[in-house]
Design an enzyme around this catalytic site. Structure first.
Site, PDB file in Angstrom:
ATOM      1  N   HIS A 152      51.136  43.336  29.888  1.00  0.00           N
ATOM      2  CA  HIS A 152      50.598  42.028  30.767  1.00  0.00           C
ATOM      3  C   HIS A 152      49.345  42.960  31.314  1.00  0.00           C
ATOM      4  CE1 HIS A 152      51.268  38.692  33.624  1.00  0.00           C
ATOM      5  NE2 HIS A 152      49.906  39.396  33.928  1.00  0.00           N
ATOM      6  N   LYS A 190      51.303  31.951  26.743  1.00  0.00           N
ATOM      7  CA  LYS A 190      51.441  32.112  28.307  1.00  0.00           C
ATOM      8  C   LYS A 190      51.654  30.918  29.063  1.00  0.00           C
ATOM      9  CE  LYS A 190      51.756  34.147  32.453  1.00  0.00           C
ATOM     10  NZ  LYS A 190      51.219  35.224  33.065  1.00  0.00           N
ATOM     11  N   HIS A 247      54.821  33.168  34.057  1.00  0.00           N
ATOM     12  CA  HIS A 247      54.788  33.333  35.381  1.00  0.00           C
ATOM     13  C   HIS A 247      55.719  32.708  36.153  1.00  0.00           C
ATOM     14  CE1 HIS A 247      52.055  34.483  38.762  1.00  0.00           C
ATOM     15  NE2 HIS A 247      52.977  33.549  39.424  1.00  0.00           N
ATOM     16  N   HIS A 272      45.073  42.077  32.642  1.00  0.00           N
ATOM     17  CA  HIS A 272      43.976  41.171  32.860  1.00  0.00           C
ATOM     18  C   HIS A 272      42.756  41.905  32.696  1.00  0.00           C
ATOM     19  CE1 HIS A 272      45.992  37.900  34.631  1.00  0.00           C
ATOM     20  NE2 HIS A 272      46.899  38.696  35.116  1.00  0.00           N
ATOM     21  N   HIS A 320      56.089  40.208  35.150  1.00  0.00           N
ATOM     22  CA  HIS A 320      56.039  40.807  36.790  1.00  0.00           C
ATOM     23  C   HIS A 320      57.218  40.359  37.708  1.00  0.00           C
ATOM     24  CE1 HIS A 320      54.056  36.947  37.079  1.00  0.00           C
ATOM     25  NE2 HIS A 320      52.864  37.411  36.558  1.00  0.00           N
ATOM     26  N   ASP A 355      50.112  43.943  34.842  1.00  0.00           N
ATOM     27  CA  ASP A 355      49.269  42.911  35.623  1.00  0.00           C
ATOM     28  C   ASP A 355      48.168  43.758  36.204  1.00  0.00           C
ATOM     29  OD1 ASP A 355      49.048  40.379  36.433  1.00  0.00           O
ATOM     30  OD2 ASP A 355      50.441  40.370  37.920  1.00  0.00           O
TER      31      ASP A 355
HETATM   32  O1  DOR Z   1      48.079  39.181  41.214  1.00  0.00           O
HETATM   33  C1  DOR Z   1      47.839  38.547  40.275  1.00  0.00           C
HETATM   34  N1  DOR Z   1      46.602  38.350  39.928  1.00  0.00           N
HETATM   35  N2  DOR Z   1      48.856  37.552  39.877  1.00  0.00           N
HETATM   36  C2  DOR Z   1      48.288  36.801  38.652  1.00  0.00           C
HETATM   37  O2  DOR Z   1      49.421  36.236  38.443  1.00  0.00           O
HETATM   38  C3  DOR Z   1      46.997  36.729  38.250  1.00  0.00           C
HETATM   39  C4  DOR Z   1      46.232  37.938  38.684  1.00  0.00           C
HETATM   40  C5  DOR Z   1      44.785  37.635  38.346  1.00  0.00           C
HETATM   41  O3  DOR Z   1      44.454  36.963  37.373  1.00  0.00           O
HETATM   42  O4  DOR Z   1      44.081  37.929  39.189  1.00  0.00           O
HETATM   43 ZN    ZN Z   2      48.796  38.576  35.646  1.00  0.00          ZN
END
Ligand code: DOR
Ligand code: ZN
Length: 346
Positions: A14, A100, A137, A16, A175, A248
């Protein structure tokens, strides 16, 4: 005393990576140590169609550091208008590894997510048929539900009904932050797993709020009380193959975090493996680290583990930079609040 660990190269289930300048800056932080990562589709606009995913993958590959052996595993962002045929085609071609599900409004860039879960039944049934996993999520967004209860309520109101209606659907609760999440995964069969982040093994809600608000510890789902953190540590270090690493890691620039309405996300890509080695050592579970970071994830995703290895060595404290410089601004690297003694050998 163990001061050397050889691990099959870890994966991040997971992650970003964002886009543009931020993508270029954060990608090396993950590509340095990880073999693969499940790439979150919550861009603006989101990665909804197979065409979007192919274009995003090309943008990632275009800024891949030379010599990196890192494969982005793409996902599609489920909307109420997602076309099941497009999903199936993207899966068949090997372009995507998961879909997702964001409940609409649950977190960063989730406005196009799902409000009416009946509207995605067809896609979920098709995914169950073709064996494509759903990453979830797991938080409700109802205003009347306290933010600290949103995961537990999601399990009861949304996830369990979905799983009962579609028992063959393979689901990853992403998460997880509560003992409710841990217990729910343990109570289920082989079609349910959970990822656990690095930061949720370290911080509880006091770390965010006591002695002044700490925006860099704010993420979603928000960290819960200490008993939940301990349940996550027990699950992660237990050797139970249904739990694996999904960092995450979610970069936001410091001005966007340190704001009257700060963004959610902890950026852990840089120091995650050093932190995890310390956590597993503290729990007397170094033998289970490889399962959590390198074996359990591929098993659930029906992939082979990576072929090569990394080496962690314990010594003097490793000094990581406090911030990652990006063309969009500085991004604070997660501070675990204790010295990191485990270093990844180059
Ligand atoms: O803390 C987070 N940041 N949780 C999420 O689900 C998304 C992520 C983000 O994209 O910044
Ligand atoms: Zn995330």
């Amino acid at each position: 005393m163990t001061d050397y660990i050889k691990l099959i190269r870890p994966d991040d289930w997971h992650l970003h990576l964002r886009d543009g300048d931020m993508l270029a800056a954060v990608l090396p932080e993950s590509a340095r140590h990880f073999g693969r990562a499940i790439i979150m589709p919550n861009l603006v606009p989101p990665v909804v169609t197979s065409q979007d995913a192919a274009a995003y993958k090309a943008r990632i590959m275009a800024v891949m550091p030379d010599g990196a052996q890192f494969s982005p595993l793409m996902t599609l962002y489920l909307t109420e208008n997602t076309d099941a045929d497009d999903v199936a085609t993207a899966h068949k071609s090997g372009l995507i590894s998961a879909v997702k599900l964001y409940p609409a409004g649950a977190t960063t860039n989730s406005d196009s997510g799902v409000a009416d879960f009946d509207k995605v039944r067809g896609v979920l049934e098709r995914m169950a048929e073709i064996g494509l996993p759903l990453c979830v999520h797991g938080e409700v967004t109802d205003k009347d539900v306290d933010i600290f209860d949103r995961e537990a309520v999601f399990i009861d109101r949304i996830l369990d009904p979905i799983r009962r209606k579609t028992p063959d659907l393979r689901v990853i609760m992403e998460h997880i932050t509560t003992s409710n999440g841990v217990d729910y995964v343990k109570s289920a069969g082989n079609n349910l797993a959970a990822t656990i982040t690095t930061h949720h093994l370290i911080i509880n809600r006091n770390d965010i709020l006591v002695g002044g608000i700490k925006p860099h510890y704010y993420c979603l789902p928000v960290a819960k009380r200490e008993s939940h953190r301990l349940a996550l540590r027990a699950a992660a270090t237990s050797g139970d193959a249904r739990f694996f690493l999904g960092t995450d890691s979610a970069p936001h620039t410091d001005p966007n975090k340190e704001s009257a309405c700060g963004c959610a996300g902890c950026f852990t890509a840089t120091n995650t493996m050093s932190i995890l080695a310390q956590v597993f050592e503290d729990e007397g579970a170094l033998d289970n680290l490889e399962g959590f970071t390198s074996l359990n994830g591929p098993e659930f995703y029906r992939l082979k583990p990576n072929k090569d290895h990394i080496i962690l060595r314990k010594g003097d404290p490793v000094i990581y930079p406090e911030k990652l410089m990006t063309a969009e601004g500085e991004v604070s690297i997660f501070n675990p609040g204790f010295p990191l003694l485990w270093q990844i050998e180059a």
